[in-house]
Design a protein around this motif. Structure first.
Motif, short mmCIF file in Angstrom:
data_model
loop_
_atom_site.label_atom_id
_atom_site.label_comp_id
_atom_site.label_asym_id
_atom_site.label_seq_id
_atom_site.Cartn_x
_atom_site.Cartn_y
_atom_site.Cartn_z
N GLN A 167 0.83 -1.20 0.00
CA GLN A 167 0.00 0.00 0.00
C GLN A 167 0.87 1.26 0.00
N ASN A 168 1.93 1.24 0.80
CA ASN A 168 2.80 2.41 0.89
C ASN A 168 3.64 2.61 -0.38
N SER A 169 4.01 1.49 -1.02
CA SER A 169 4.87 1.60 -2.21
C SER A 169 4.08 1.90 -3.48
N ASP A 170 2.79 1.53 -3.51
CA ASP A 170 1.96 1.75 -4.70
C ASP A 170 0.58 2.22 -4.27
N PRO A 171 0.48 3.44 -3.75
CA PRO A 171 -0.80 3.91 -3.19
C PRO A 171 -1.92 4.02 -4.21
N THR A 172 -1.59 4.32 -5.47
CA THR A 172 -2.64 4.49 -6.48
C THR A 172 -3.34 3.17 -6.79
N THR A 173 -2.55 2.15 -7.11
CA THR A 173 -3.13 0.85 -7.44
C THR A 173 -3.81 0.23 -6.23
N SER A 174 -3.17 0.32 -5.08
CA SER A 174 -3.73 -0.30 -3.88
C SER A 174 -5.06 0.35 -3.50
N GLN A 175 -5.14 1.68 -3.62
CA GLN A 175 -6.38 2.37 -3.29
C GLN A 175 -7.50 1.99 -4.26
N GLU A 176 -7.14 1.82 -5.53
CA GLU A 176 -8.14 1.43 -6.54
C GLU A 176 -8.70 0.04 -6.24
N ILE A 177 -7.83 -0.91 -5.93
CA ILE A 177 -8.28 -2.27 -5.62
C ILE A 177 -9.07 -2.27 -4.32
N TRP A 178 -8.58 -1.52 -3.33
CA TRP A 178 -9.24 -1.45 -2.03
C TRP A 178 -10.68 -0.92 -2.18
N GLN A 179 -10.85 0.10 -3.03
CA GLN A 179 -12.18 0.68 -3.22
C GLN A 179 -13.11 -0.29 -3.93
N LYS A 180 -12.58 -1.01 -4.93
CA LYS A 180 -13.40 -2.00 -5.63
C LYS A 180 -13.81 -3.13 -4.68
N LEU A 181 -12.91 -3.51 -3.80
CA LEU A 181 -13.22 -4.54 -2.82
C LEU A 181 -14.32 -4.05 -1.87
N ALA A 182 -14.20 -2.80 -1.44
CA ALA A 182 -15.21 -2.22 -0.55
C ALA A 182 -16.58 -2.16 -1.23
N ASP A 183 -16.59 -1.79 -2.51
CA ASP A 183 -17.85 -1.73 -3.27
C ASP A 183 -18.48 -3.12 -3.38
N SER A 184 -17.65 -4.14 -3.60
CA SER A 184 -18.16 -5.51 -3.71
C SER A 184 -18.70 -5.99 -2.37
N ASN A 185 -18.02 -5.63 -1.28
CA ASN A 185 -18.51 -5.98 0.05
C ASN A 185 -19.88 -5.34 0.31
N SER A 186 -20.03 -4.08 -0.10
CA SER A 186 -21.31 -3.38 0.08
C SER A 186 -22.41 -4.04 -0.74
N LEU A 187 -22.06 -4.48 -1.95
CA LEU A 187 -23.03 -5.15 -2.80
C LEU A 187 -23.47 -6.48 -2.19
N LEU A 188 -22.52 -7.22 -1.62
CA LEU A 188 -22.85 -8.47 -0.95
C LEU A 188 -23.79 -8.21 0.22
N GLU A 189 -23.48 -7.20 1.01
CA GLU A 189 -24.32 -6.84 2.15
C GLU A 189 -25.74 -6.51 1.68
N LEU A 190 -25.85 -5.74 0.60
CA LEU A 190 -27.16 -5.34 0.08
C LEU A 190 -27.98 -6.56 -0.33
N GLN A 191 -27.35 -7.50 -1.04
CA GLN A 191 -28.08 -8.67 -1.51
C GLN A 191 -28.52 -9.56 -0.34
N LEU A 192 -27.68 -9.71 0.68
CA LEU A 192 -28.08 -10.50 1.84
C LEU A 192 -29.24 -9.83 2.58
N LYS A 193 -29.24 -8.50 2.62
CA LYS A 193 -30.37 -7.78 3.22
C LYS A 193 -31.63 -8.00 2.39
#
Length: 322
Positions: free
Chosen positions: A139-165
């Protein structure tokens, strides 16, 4: 185990009152949730002292409050547990209790008739601190790529939560249809689910099941991307083979690696009862030991069904503490 020991001692000493299994907790006049906040703070402190670091705290929070959507507390809350200048345990606990706990733990559990299974691969486990350290270094060495993947992962987690609800809502609004669909789909692989519905409600339920599955596939994809970039086996190839085979099995909604990943364990969320699902034999054929545990949405509580608990309580009550 940390939470159980802390809760047992506090309950025995009269500092908190832990209710029987299945009973709801109520707030007292001080706004403390029947002592659960006290159990949580002390259990987190003990856990961090034993670990020698301040982790996410999710495991302790789940053990105290039950199944939940969790946002971690600020690490500064537990700074005194890592400070060598703090010599006495009572001082550490006193400091921790004075801190402002800013975590979130909203109740959240699996929809009805969905079962969580856990498997032990028997491959030796992984070093979580080492893996987490490698991810942070990336994350510290490649903040741009890591932040992009992290955000996509967070979005997918939110989508999973929505469908379970959504599935939870269908179970409340259309219980009979929901139960029928889950029961029917539990006997079929996912690509045959849509074929067995004949009404609009059933179709909506199946589409939500498939969307849940797709959201988790995205989560696995981004976790693998994170692992490749950080150079750590968050989802090792051996686990990928087992998980892919698991997700092709009848009645399996999704499967993955829990926690920080690695070789520690695998899990699956299935439709219906595990006793009627072929996942047990699927795992056994690949050297994965199905564990005799299941999801319990409740937090810490007193158990009454085990006769050993009565024996222990009787023995303890006869001890004189001076």
């Amino acid at each position: 185990m940390t939470t159980s020991v802390v809760a047992s001692l506090l309950h025995y000493l009269g500092a908190v009152s832990i209710p029987l299994s299945g009973n709801k907790y109520t707030e007292n006049g001080n706004g403390i949730n029947s002592g659960l906040d006290l159990v949580h703070a002390i259990a987190q402190s003990a856990h961090c002292i034993a670990q020698g670091k301040i982790g996410s705290g999710f495991d302790v929070s789940s053990a105290v409050y039950g199944s939940q959507k969790y946002v971690r507390f600020s690490p500064q809350v537990l700074t005194s547990t890592q400070d060598s200048s703090w010599r006495r345990l009572p001082e550490i606990v006193s400091d921790v209790l004075k801190q402002k706990w800013d975590h979130e733990n909203k109740p959240f559990s699996l929809p009805p008739f969905l079962t969580l299974l856990l498997g032990e691969p028997g491959t030796g486990g992984s070093s979580t601190p080492s893996m987490v350290g490698s991810v942070k270094k990336w994350q510290n060495s490649d903040p741009t790529t890591s932040q992009e993947i992290w955000q996509k992962l967070a979005d997918s987690n939110s989508l999973l939560e929505l469908q379970l609800k959504n599935l939870n809502k269908y179970s409340l609004d259309h219980y009979d249809s929901y139960k029928h669909v889950i029961t029917a789909c539990s006997r079929l692989p996912y690509n045959n689910w849509i074929e067995m519905v004949s009404d609009q409600v059933g179709e909506l339920i199946v589409k939500s099941l498939l969307a849940t599955r797709e959201a988790f596939l995205q989560i696995r994809h981004f976790l693998c991307e994170m692992g490749k970039n950080a150079g750590v086996p968050i989802e090792p190839e051996l686990q990928t083979q087992i998980l892919d085979l698991t997700m092709e099995t009848e009645g399996v909604l999704f499967a993955g690696v829990p926690g920080a990943g690695g070789f520690d364990a695998v899990f699956a969320v299935i439709l219906g009862d595990a006793n009627h699902n072929p996942i047990i034999s699927t795992w056994s054929s690949r050297g994965v030991l199905p564990l005799l545990v299941g999801e319990d949405p409740f937090g810490v509580c007193l158990e009454t069904g085990d006769p050993r608990a009565r024996d222990v309580s009787s023995a303890i009550s006869s001890i004189t503490i001076s």
